[in-house]
Design a protein around this motif. Structure first.
Motif, PDB file in Angstrom:
ATOM      1  N   ASP A 114      70.040  46.936  55.122  1.00  0.00           N
ATOM      2  CA  ASP A 114      70.479  46.267  56.348  1.00  0.00           C
ATOM      3  C   ASP A 114      70.793  44.805  55.997  1.00  0.00           C
ATOM      4  O   ASP A 114      70.105  43.890  56.436  1.00  0.00           O
ATOM      5  N   LEU A 149      71.080  52.769  65.387  1.00  0.00           N
ATOM      6  CA  LEU A 149      71.829  52.016  64.383  1.00  0.00           C
ATOM      7  C   LEU A 149      71.996  52.869  63.138  1.00  0.00           C
ATOM      8  O   LEU A 149      71.157  53.727  62.844  1.00  0.00           O
ATOM      9  N   ALA A 190      66.867  41.165  63.593  1.00  0.00           N
ATOM     10  CA  ALA A 190      67.331  40.420  64.768  1.00  0.00           C
ATOM     11  C   ALA A 190      66.849  41.078  66.053  1.00  0.00           C
ATOM     12  O   ALA A 190      66.524  40.403  67.030  1.00  0.00           O
ATOM     13  N   GLN A 191      66.783  42.406  66.066  1.00  0.00           N
ATOM     14  CA  GLN A 191      66.370  43.125  67.266  1.00  0.00           C
ATOM     15  C   GLN A 191      64.854  43.117  67.459  1.00  0.00           C
ATOM     16  O   GLN A 191      64.374  42.955  68.575  1.00  0.00           O
ATOM     17  N   ASP A 238      72.952  42.840  57.015  1.00  0.00           N
ATOM     18  CA  ASP A 238      73.286  42.022  58.188  1.00  0.00           C
ATOM     19  C   ASP A 238      72.052  41.722  59.027  1.00  0.00           C
ATOM     20  O   ASP A 238      72.147  41.064  60.054  1.00  0.00           O
ATOM     21  N   THR A 239      70.913  42.243  58.639  1.00  0.00           N
ATOM     22  CA  THR A 239      69.602  42.067  59.285  1.00  0.00           C
ATOM     23  C   THR A 239      69.638  42.370  60.784  1.00  0.00           C
ATOM     24  O   THR A 239      69.012  41.686  61.583  1.00  0.00           O
ATOM     25  N   ARG A 240      70.336  43.438  61.147  1.00  0.00           N
ATOM     26  CA  ARG A 240      70.417  43.836  62.558  1.00  0.00           C
ATOM     27  C   ARG A 240      69.054  44.253  63.104  1.00  0.00           C
ATOM     28  O   ARG A 240      68.722  43.950  64.251  1.00  0.00           O
ATOM     29  N   LEU A 241      68.267  44.959  62.286  1.00  0.00           N
ATOM     30  CA  LEU A 241      66.936  45.371  62.748  1.00  0.00           C
ATOM     31  C   LEU A 241      66.017  44.177  62.936  1.00  0.00           C
ATOM     32  O   LEU A 241      65.309  44.092  63.938  1.00  0.00           O
ATOM     33  N   PHE A 256      72.642  52.977  58.895  1.00  0.00           N
ATOM     34  CA  PHE A 256      72.448  52.239  57.665  1.00  0.00           C
ATOM     35  C   PHE A 256      72.911  53.095  56.505  1.00  0.00           C
ATOM     36  O   PHE A 256      73.089  54.304  56.646  1.00  0.00           O
ATOM     37  N   PRO A 304      66.129  52.145  67.849  1.00  0.00           N
ATOM     38  CA  PRO A 304      67.533  51.749  67.992  1.00  0.00           C
ATOM     39  C   PRO A 304      68.486  52.773  67.394  1.00  0.00           C
ATOM     40  O   PRO A 304      68.171  53.430  66.415  1.00  0.00           O
ATOM     41  N   GLN A 343      65.841  44.139  54.404  1.00  0.00           N
ATOM     42  CA  GLN A 343      66.515  43.066  55.124  1.00  0.00           C
ATOM     43  C   GLN A 343      67.106  42.037  54.154  1.00  0.00           C
ATOM     44  O   GLN A 343      67.452  40.930  54.537  1.00  0.00           O
ATOM     45  N   PRO A 403      62.967  38.396  66.004  1.00  0.00           N
ATOM     46  CA  PRO A 403      63.866  37.247  65.949  1.00  0.00           C
ATOM     47  C   PRO A 403      63.254  36.051  65.231  1.00  0.00           C
ATOM     48  O   PRO A 403      63.965  35.183  64.746  1.00  0.00           O
TER      49      PRO A 403
END
Length: 189
Positions: free
Chosen positions: A136, A55, A143-144, A138-141, A57, A53, A111, A147
């Motif tokens: 991270d 993204l 979530a991707q 916001d735990t974007r990784l 950090f 991804p 996370q 899940p």
């Protein structure tokens, strides 16, 4: 009918939802029950080809990491200070980063929603020499890539930025087999 039993029942139902922090959803029971292999750290190649991804950090000092700008193979580990298998893996991943230095970059991304508040003391306490405290909150990784919220999750990406394999759950990254797994998987690509 008296309102007291109804009020009591509603109050108990509301309290039942307060048994854990709202910002940290629990792993679904059915996912945990049906994924025993993942809990044991089984190697999974069914997501091969998934791109790394793009993204960004930061670490606690504000230094930036752009995942999409990596110029070689990456072993990406999603972890948290509250996750016992994650904590166990961190020194192993630190040693693996030394073993694979110049071949594969080992990147660990916390996370933890409390970010530097918990990650900075963890790094100070454990004395990790090669890993950097990427955050991270916001735990974007997660979530991707997971899940379901299963940690630790470690994903190997080749030099072109595509997934080769992933390991969900605890794994012995300190073993000679772990370094061989990474090297052989990249060579076979």
């Amino acid at each position: 009918m008296s309102r007291s039993p109804l009020i009591l029942a509603v109050s108990l139902l509301m309290l039942a939802g307060c048994d854990r922090a709202a910002e940290a959803p629990a792993q679904p029971v059915e996912a945990a029950a049906t994924d025993a292999a993942a809990a044991a750290g089984a190697v999974d190649r069914k997501f091969a080809g998934t791109p790394l991804p793009d993204l960004q950090f930061a670490d606690p000092a504000g230094k930036s990491l752009d995942l999409g700008a990596q110029d070689g193979p990456v072993l990406l580990n999603l972890w948290a200070t509250w996750c016992a298998p994650c904590v166990k893996e961190m020194p192993q991943l630190d040693a693996l980063a030394g073993t694979l230095e110049g071949e594969v970059r080992v990147i660990t991304v916390s996370q933890d929603m409390r970010g530097p508040e918990v990650v900075t003391p963890f790094f100070a306490r454990t004395g990790l020499k090669r890993l950097e405290p990427w955050l991270d909150p916001d735990t974007r990784l997660a979530a991707q890539f997971t899940p379901e919220g299963v940690l630790p999750l470690t994903i190997l990406f080749d030099a072109s930025g595509t997934e080769v394999l992933r390991v969900t759950g605890g794994y012995d990254w300190g073993s000679p087999e772990a370094a061989a797994l990474v090297r052989n998987s990249l060579a076979a690509k």
